[in-house]
Design an enzyme around this catalytic site. Structure first.
Site, PDB file in Angstrom:
ATOM      1  N   GLU A 180      12.056  16.290  21.883  1.00 49.39           N
ATOM      2  CA  GLU A 180      13.388  15.810  21.498  1.00 49.39           C
ATOM      3  C   GLU A 180      13.704  14.416  22.044  1.00 49.39           C
ATOM      4  O   GLU A 180      13.611  14.169  23.242  1.00 49.39           O
ATOM      5  CB  GLU A 180      14.434  16.801  22.005  1.00 49.39           C
ATOM      6  CG  GLU A 180      15.845  16.490  21.531  1.00 49.39           C
ATOM      7  CD  GLU A 180      16.724  17.718  21.606  1.00 49.39           C
ATOM      8  OE1 GLU A 180      16.676  18.528  20.645  1.00 49.39           O
ATOM      9  OE2 GLU A 180      17.404  17.907  22.614  1.00 49.39           O
TER      10      GLU A 180
ATOM     11  N   LYS B 204      16.340  12.445  23.202  1.00 49.04           N
ATOM     12  CA  LYS B 204      17.638  12.854  23.766  1.00 49.04           C
ATOM     13  C   LYS B 204      18.031  11.821  24.819  1.00 49.04           C
ATOM     14  O   LYS B 204      17.704  11.991  26.006  1.00 49.04           O
ATOM     15  CB  LYS B 204      17.447  14.251  24.379  1.00 49.04           C
ATOM     16  CG  LYS B 204      18.664  14.879  24.994  1.00 49.04           C
ATOM     17  CD  LYS B 204      18.310  16.273  25.521  1.00 49.04           C
ATOM     18  CE  LYS B 204      19.505  16.983  26.085  1.00 49.04           C
ATOM     19  NZ  LYS B 204      19.179  18.320  26.623  1.00 49.04           N
TER      20      LYS B 204
ATOM     21  N   LYS C 141      19.304  17.132  15.235  1.00 51.22           N
ATOM     22  CA  LYS C 141      19.991  17.966  16.232  1.00 51.22           C
ATOM     23  C   LYS C 141      21.416  17.446  16.332  1.00 51.22           C
ATOM     24  O   LYS C 141      21.663  16.333  16.786  1.00 51.22           O
ATOM     25  CB  LYS C 141      19.248  17.792  17.560  1.00 51.22           C
ATOM     26  CG  LYS C 141      19.531  18.828  18.587  1.00 51.22           C
ATOM     27  CD  LYS C 141      18.681  20.056  18.313  1.00 51.22           C
ATOM     28  CE  LYS C 141      18.696  21.099  19.405  1.00 51.22           C
ATOM     29  NZ  LYS C 141      19.844  21.283  20.174  1.00 51.22           N
TER      30      LYS C 141
ATOM     31  N   GLU D 201      20.416  28.419  15.161  1.00 49.61           N
ATOM     32  CA  GLU D 201      20.386  28.651  16.615  1.00 49.61           C
ATOM     33  C   GLU D 201      21.269  29.826  17.005  1.00 49.61           C
ATOM     34  O   GLU D 201      22.424  29.910  16.575  1.00 49.61           O
ATOM     35  CB  GLU D 201      20.863  27.384  17.334  1.00 49.61           C
ATOM     36  CG  GLU D 201      20.938  27.541  18.843  1.00 49.61           C
ATOM     37  CD  GLU D 201      21.369  26.251  19.499  1.00 49.61           C
ATOM     38  OE1 GLU D 201      20.686  25.220  19.314  1.00 49.61           O
ATOM     39  OE2 GLU D 201      22.403  26.272  20.194  1.00 49.61           O
TER      40      GLU D 201
ATOM     41  N   ASN E 216      18.574  29.738  21.928  1.00 49.91           N
ATOM     42  CA  ASN E 216      18.900  28.714  22.917  1.00 49.91           C
ATOM     43  C   ASN E 216      19.084  29.363  24.282  1.00 49.91           C
ATOM     44  O   ASN E 216      19.968  30.199  24.462  1.00 49.91           O
ATOM     45  CB  ASN E 216      20.173  27.949  22.508  1.00 49.91           C
ATOM     46  CG  ASN E 216      20.321  26.650  23.296  1.00 49.91           C
ATOM     47  OD1 ASN E 216      19.635  26.431  24.294  1.00 49.91           O
ATOM     48  ND2 ASN E 216      21.222  25.790  22.849  1.00 49.91           N
TER      49      ASN E 216
ATOM     50  N   GLU F 188      14.424  27.402  22.753  1.00 50.50           N
ATOM     51  CA  GLU F 188      15.106  26.125  22.941  1.00 50.50           C
ATOM     52  C   GLU F 188      15.691  26.029  24.354  1.00 50.50           C
ATOM     53  O   GLU F 188      16.285  26.983  24.849  1.00 50.50           O
ATOM     54  CB  GLU F 188      16.298  25.991  21.979  1.00 50.50           C
ATOM     55  CG  GLU F 188      15.982  26.073  20.512  1.00 50.50           C
ATOM     56  CD  GLU F 188      17.269  25.968  19.685  1.00 50.50           C
ATOM     57  OE1 GLU F 188      17.243  26.405  18.530  1.00 50.50           O
ATOM     58  OE2 GLU F 188      18.294  25.488  20.204  1.00 50.50           O
ATOM     59  N   SER F 189      15.549  24.875  24.944  1.00 52.33           N
ATOM     60  CA  SER F 189      16.229  24.484  26.197  1.00 52.33           C
ATOM     61  C   SER F 189      15.613  25.097  27.449  1.00 52.33           C
ATOM     62  O   SER F 189      15.160  26.250  27.442  1.00 52.33           O
ATOM     63  CB  SER F 189      17.715  24.847  26.194  1.00 52.33           C
ATOM     64  OG  SER F 189      18.393  24.291  25.114  1.00 52.33           O
TER      65      SER F 189
HETATM   66  O1  LIG Z   1      21.656  19.433  26.808  1.00 52.95           O
HETATM   67  C1  LIG Z   1      22.863  19.534  27.078  1.00 52.95           C
HETATM   68  O2  LIG Z   1      23.378  19.105  28.138  1.00 52.95           O
HETATM   69  C2  LIG Z   1      23.799  20.184  26.103  1.00 52.95           C
HETATM   70  C3  LIG Z   1      25.137  20.317  26.442  1.00 52.95           C
HETATM   71  C4  LIG Z   1      26.015  20.878  25.550  1.00 52.95           C
HETATM   72  C5  LIG Z   1      25.587  21.336  24.319  1.00 52.95           C
HETATM   73  C6  LIG Z   1      24.236  21.204  23.968  1.00 52.95           C
HETATM   74  C7  LIG Z   1      23.357  20.629  24.848  1.00 52.95           C
HETATM   75  N1  LIG Z   1      22.034  20.458  24.516  1.00 52.95           N
HETATM   76  C8  LIG Z   1      21.534  20.566  23.188  1.00 52.95           C
HETATM   77  C9  LIG Z   1      20.228  21.206  23.126  1.00 52.95           C
HETATM   78  O3  LIG Z   1      20.133  22.174  22.414  1.00 52.95           O
HETATM   79  C10 LIG Z   1      19.069  20.648  23.865  1.00 52.95           C
HETATM   80  O4  LIG Z   1      19.095  19.269  23.743  1.00 52.95           O
HETATM   81  C11 LIG Z   1      17.695  21.131  23.436  1.00 52.95           C
HETATM   82  O5  LIG Z   1      17.651  22.508  23.255  1.00 52.95           O
HETATM   83  C12 LIG Z   1      16.676  20.717  24.496  1.00 52.95           C
HETATM   84  O6  LIG Z   1      17.033  21.274  25.748  1.00 52.95           O
HETATM   85  P1  LIG Z   1      16.398  20.754  27.115  1.00 52.95           P
HETATM   86  O7  LIG Z   1      14.900  20.829  26.966  1.00 52.95           O
HETATM   87  O8  LIG Z   1      16.909  21.690  28.149  1.00 52.95           O
HETATM   88  O9  LIG Z   1      16.846  19.356  27.296  1.00 52.95           O
END
Ligand SMILES: O=C(O)c1ccccc1NCC(=O)[C@H](O)[C@H](O)COP(=O)(O)O
Length: 255
Positions: free
Chosen positions: A53, A55, A114, A161, A182, A212-213
């Site tokens: 991503e 980001k 996204k 999601e 997520n 995810e995440s």
């Molecule tokens: O990433 C955040 O801080 C966030 C806060 C509020 C709503 C959504 C958020 N993230 C969106 C996502 O879904 C993530 O960017 C994506 O799943 C990747 O997650 P990560 O690997 O933990 O950065």
């Protein structure tokens, strides 16, 4: 719409901003690269199927990266990413539709948009191979079904999601064939990889399933794959600091 009082203030602010955004006066028609095929082909080659991503920042990230999105995406693909995700939310993630356009021109893997899409016209802001639809924010009567139909009418694949079994049920009833669980709870913004492990066993085999995440290490990637993930969506661990995104991607792809 989800009872907004149960959401983290940052998420309420994201949704308020999404409702204010201008929508284009045209309907897109896209010819997408298939995401399931890209994930399957990475797995067949012995690699973890990572959706990396772009980001630049987020409500839970310290600092910001100002690198060229297209260059970041090229480096992620060079590190073995099977697909790319691009944040297009401008106010809380410093994303943009321009970033997505340049990324999609720069790489030949599927690109996920996204964002926090709440109404049909928001689908028309920019072309992508896949759009994210968040079940929690599309919980009015028939809302998720309508957004899924609107996305497909334009040619998009949709990643729906979910965060728990009830949302998974709604996603499947709506006809979702690509589902992301997520691990980040949008009420508290806390991340817990147990979330994926508790929901994944209830996802039918013919659905493409993403974790995810919160995937921060090769051990996390292996854990999510062992729990049934066909793909891993990773932002922070690849974008972290001013580190080398190619190497960060490679570490996870070779997990
Ligand atoms: O990433 C955040 O801080 C966030 C806060 C509020 C709503 C959504 C958020 N993230 C969106 C996502 O879904 C993530 O960017 C994506 O799943 C990747 O997650 P990560 O690997 O933990 O950065």
């Amino acid at each position: 719409m989800d009872d907004s009082s149960s959401l983290a203030p940052a998420v309420r602010s994201i949704l308020d901003a999404a409702r204010e955004r201008e929508t284009p006066d045209r309907q897109l028609s896209v010819d997408p690269e298939p995401l399931p095929d890209a994930l399957d082909s990475a797995a067949a080659g012995g690699h973890a199927p990572v959706v990396a991503e772009v980001k630049p920042t987020s409500p839970t990230t310290d600092g910001q990266r100002d690198d060229d999105p297209a260059e970041l995406a090229r480096e992620m693909v060079a590190g073995g990413a099977a697909a790319i995700s691009v944040l297009t939310e401008p106010e809380h993630f410093d994303g943009s539709t321009d970033a997505l356009r340049t990324v999609r021109d720069a790489v030949d893997v599927p690109v996920l948009r996204k964002d926090f899409l709440l109404e049909e016209a928001q689908l028309d802001a920019v072309e992508a191979d896949v759009v994210l639809l968040i079940a929690r924010f599309l919980d009015g009567d028939g809302e998720l079904e309508a957004m899924l139909a609107a996305a497909r009418e334009r040619g998009f694949q949709a990643l729906v999601e979910v965060h728990d079994r009830a949302e998974l049920r709604r996603a499947l009833d709506a006809g979702a064939d690509i589902v992301g669980v997520n691990n980040r709870d949008l009420a508290a913004l806390e991340v817990d990889l147990d979330t994926f492990e508790s929901v994944a066993p209830h996802v039918p085999d013919d659905v493409t399933l993403l974790a995810e995440s919160g995937i921060g290490s090769p051990a996390d990637a292996r854990r999510m794959r062992a729990a049934g993930a066909d793909g891993l969506l990773v932002g922070s661990a690849i974008m972290r600091g001013d580190g080398d995104v190619r190497e960060n991607t490679r570490r996870l792809v070779t997990a």
